[in-house]
Motif scaffolding. Sequence first.
Motif: not given
Lengths: 195, 210
Positions: A22-23, B30-39, B102-104
């Motif tokens: 989860n970084f 930077a690591l968590a949400v970068t699996n999709l460009m839209l995210n 939770p990243y927001v």
Amino acid sequence: MEINPVVILFAAIFTNNIILTNFLGMCSFIAVSSEIKTSLGLGQAVTFVLTFTTVLNYVIYHHVLEPLGLESFRFIVFIITIAAFVQLVEMIVERYLPNLYYALGIFLPLITVNCAILGVSLFMVIREYNMLQSLLFGFGSGVGWTLAIVAMAGIRKRLKYAKVPKGLEGPGITIIVTGLMALAFIGFSGIVQIQ
Amino acid sequence: MDNTKVRKIFTLGVWGDNPIFRQILGICSALAVTNLMLNSLVMGLGLIFVTSFSELTVSLIRKFTPKHIRMMVQVLIISSFVIIVDIFLKAYYPEMSEALGPYVGLIITNCIIMGRCESYAQNNPPIYAFLDGVASGTGYAIILLIIAFFRELLGFGSIFGIQVLGAWWTNWIVMIMAPGAFFMLGIVIWVARSLSPEDEESNKQEVAKA
């Protein structure tokens, strides 16, 4: 959600490791992981704070915010709880447990800004854990974080003697090594599974 | 407004002092949400919004804030803007809100914002503080999009959800999973730092001065 709390404990340590899947808590992971002793100290402090703040936030969320319909304010409330708890622990430990204070003291202020703490509380809400599950989830996440940072400190000790390309030195290589570690931890994924 | 100053703010924020590859801040998201460009795009926009308005607010009240409680005040200001982003996403883009999870909320503990509030907004007039927030946020968003571009392309064979690689392409599952994120970020940091080999010492002094 009906998951055995013990499963959550092991999943939080190995398969859903807070840092490797989860970084969370990367900032201090990279900054502090240069020595095993300090890493262990920070790891203990994080585990301690995580365990209690997760339960505390559970109680606050489900018994104060939810009845009042103020779920949107959970970010602000969680971060205040964490900051207040850390402050409180610092004062109590300084007063009554001087030995522990010398061991953990300098790490406590760092913890407020460790995103693992807030992250675990937010995950706890999203995954709808009950009290016992939250407790073990918080504790397990702390242990998992400690495991990762201590292992990293051990690797970085050896890394000092390695020749690393110029631009990759420091944080770059640390992140790549973390990636390899994450890859290794995927090997555990057959054991237990949550989500 | 002084044009050279504005230009300096932007070059520093986007490249010279880039929060991610230069200062290694805000790595979690930077690591968590970068699996999709839209995210990544949504996350980047969210961060630009929160950073710029937090800096603006901090700068506006900087003369009335007692020194010893300024950290707490900053956290509260940042949290308020994050709550706005969260509610906005929940109301208009519930799927995106679900995907970011939770990243927001974790934007609050994103060190970039705290760092900029503390080092820049605390000592500079509101308009520049606001622009500084936009610049730092943009620097962050660009790196996020670069990482996401490669992860999505290699992991799903698509860009912004549009399939660009044909059926012959075998998806690299590892790119979607956690290790891929670490490798990609490591490589981006490596490339960026090799392109602008600035010695660390002068950089540290600059930060100390600010």
